[in-house]
Design a protein around this motif. Sequence first.
Motif, short mmCIF file in Angstrom:
data_model
loop_
_atom_site.label_atom_id
_atom_site.label_comp_id
_atom_site.label_asym_id
_atom_site.label_seq_id
_atom_site.Cartn_x
_atom_site.Cartn_y
_atom_site.Cartn_z
N GLU A 100 0.83 -1.20 0.00
CA GLU A 100 0.00 0.00 0.00
C GLU A 100 0.87 1.26 0.00
OE1 GLU A 100 -3.19 2.23 2.94
OE2 GLU A 100 -2.97 0.08 3.09
N LYS A 101 1.95 1.23 0.78
CA LYS A 101 2.86 2.39 0.86
C LYS A 101 3.55 2.64 -0.48
CE LYS A 101 6.72 4.38 3.46
NZ LYS A 101 6.81 5.42 2.51
N GLU A 102 3.98 1.58 -1.17
CA GLU A 102 4.63 1.75 -2.47
C GLU A 102 3.68 2.34 -3.50
OE1 GLU A 102 7.95 -1.75 -2.84
OE2 GLU A 102 5.84 -2.37 -2.80
N ILE A 103 2.43 1.89 -3.49
CA ILE A 103 1.42 2.42 -4.41
C ILE A 103 1.17 3.90 -4.11
CG2 ILE A 103 -1.00 2.29 -5.13
CD1 ILE A 103 -0.81 -0.75 -4.56
N TYR A 104 1.02 4.22 -2.83
CA TYR A 104 0.79 5.61 -2.42
C TYR A 104 1.96 6.49 -2.84
CZ TYR A 104 0.15 9.75 0.40
OH TYR A 104 0.03 11.05 0.81
N ASP A 105 3.19 6.05 -2.57
CA ASP A 105 4.38 6.84 -2.90
C ASP A 105 4.49 7.06 -4.41
OD1 ASP A 105 5.04 7.07 -0.24
OD2 ASP A 105 6.52 5.44 -0.27
N ARG A 106 4.18 6.04 -5.19
CA ARG A 106 4.25 6.18 -6.64
C ARG A 106 3.17 7.15 -7.16
NH1 ARG A 106 5.62 0.42 -9.56
NH2 ARG A 106 7.58 0.03 -8.47
N ALA A 107 1.98 7.04 -6.60
CA ALA A 107 0.91 7.95 -7.00
C ALA A 107 1.25 9.38 -6.63
CB ALA A 107 -0.41 7.53 -6.36
N LEU A 108 1.77 9.58 -5.43
CA LEU A 108 2.16 10.92 -4.98
C LEU A 108 3.27 11.47 -5.87
CD1 LEU A 108 1.69 13.11 -2.86
CD2 LEU A 108 3.43 12.01 -1.46
N SER A 109 4.23 10.64 -6.22
CA SER A 109 5.32 11.06 -7.10
C SER A 109 4.79 11.47 -8.47
CB SER A 109 6.32 9.92 -7.26
OG SER A 109 7.32 10.26 -8.17
N TYR A 110 3.81 10.73 -8.97
CA TYR A 110 3.20 11.07 -10.26
C TYR A 110 2.55 12.45 -10.19
CZ TYR A 110 -0.27 11.40 -13.92
OH TYR A 110 -1.05 11.86 -14.95
N PHE A 111 1.75 12.70 -9.15
CA PHE A 111 1.07 13.98 -9.04
C PHE A 111 2.04 15.14 -8.88
CE2 PHE A 111 -2.66 11.34 -7.97
CZ PHE A 111 -3.54 11.85 -8.90
N ILE A 112 3.12 14.91 -8.15
CA ILE A 112 4.14 15.96 -8.00
C ILE A 112 4.78 16.25 -9.34
CG2 ILE A 112 6.39 16.50 -6.99
CD1 ILE A 112 5.45 14.92 -4.49
N THR A 113 5.11 15.21 -10.10
CA THR A 113 5.74 15.38 -11.41
C THR A 113 4.78 16.02 -12.40
OG1 THR A 113 7.10 13.43 -11.03
CG2 THR A 113 6.88 14.18 -13.31
N LYS A 114 3.53 15.55 -12.42
CA LYS A 114 2.55 16.02 -13.40
C LYS A 114 2.09 17.45 -13.13
CE LYS A 114 -0.72 15.54 -16.55
NZ LYS A 114 -0.43 15.58 -17.95
N TYR A 115 1.82 17.79 -11.86
CA TYR A 115 1.22 19.07 -11.53
C TYR A 115 2.16 20.04 -10.83
CZ TYR A 115 -3.00 16.61 -12.80
OH TYR A 115 -3.95 15.90 -13.49
N GLY A 116 3.37 19.61 -10.50
CA GLY A 116 4.33 20.50 -9.88
C GLY A 116 4.14 20.65 -8.38
N ASP A 117 2.91 20.61 -7.92
CA ASP A 117 2.63 20.76 -6.49
C ASP A 117 1.49 19.81 -6.13
OD1 ASP A 117 2.29 21.60 -3.86
OD2 ASP A 117 1.21 23.42 -4.41
N ALA A 118 1.84 18.71 -5.52
CA ALA A 118 0.81 17.70 -5.20
C ALA A 118 -0.23 18.23 -4.23
CB ALA A 118 1.48 16.46 -4.60
N ASN A 119 0.14 19.14 -3.36
CA ASN A 119 -0.81 19.66 -2.37
C ASN A 119 -1.93 20.47 -3.00
OD1 ASN A 119 0.58 18.49 -0.25
ND2 ASN A 119 1.92 20.26 -0.01
N SER A 120 -1.70 21.03 -4.19
CA SER A 120 -2.77 21.79 -4.84
C SER A 120 -3.75 20.87 -5.56
CB SER A 120 -2.17 22.78 -5.84
OG SER A 120 -1.56 22.09 -6.91
#
Length: 84
Positions: A58-78
């Motif tokens: 679950e942690k690996e999936i979450y980390d990969r998804a978070l990494s994708y959003f950071i890369t795609k949108y620049g700021d995952a928190n937004s």
Amino acid sequence: MKITSFIFGIFITIFCHISHAQTSKTSTQLKEIQGLYEVDNSGNISYVNIIENLNLSEKEIYDRALSYFITKYGDANSVIQEKK
């Protein structure tokens, strides 16, 4: 004054005739994607795809998804809310 009104009337008539909210191409495209996406209560389009058997924790999936959003949108928190 009459010629200006006449030209304005012609312009409005032509504009109304050639401007459409949806062309036949748009209508066809909407019919093709109908049922692939859902609209939530806020009017936002959502897409859900469940992928099984990733062989990841679950942690690996979450980390990969978070990494994708950071890369795609620049700021995952937004884009997403933090995991609580």
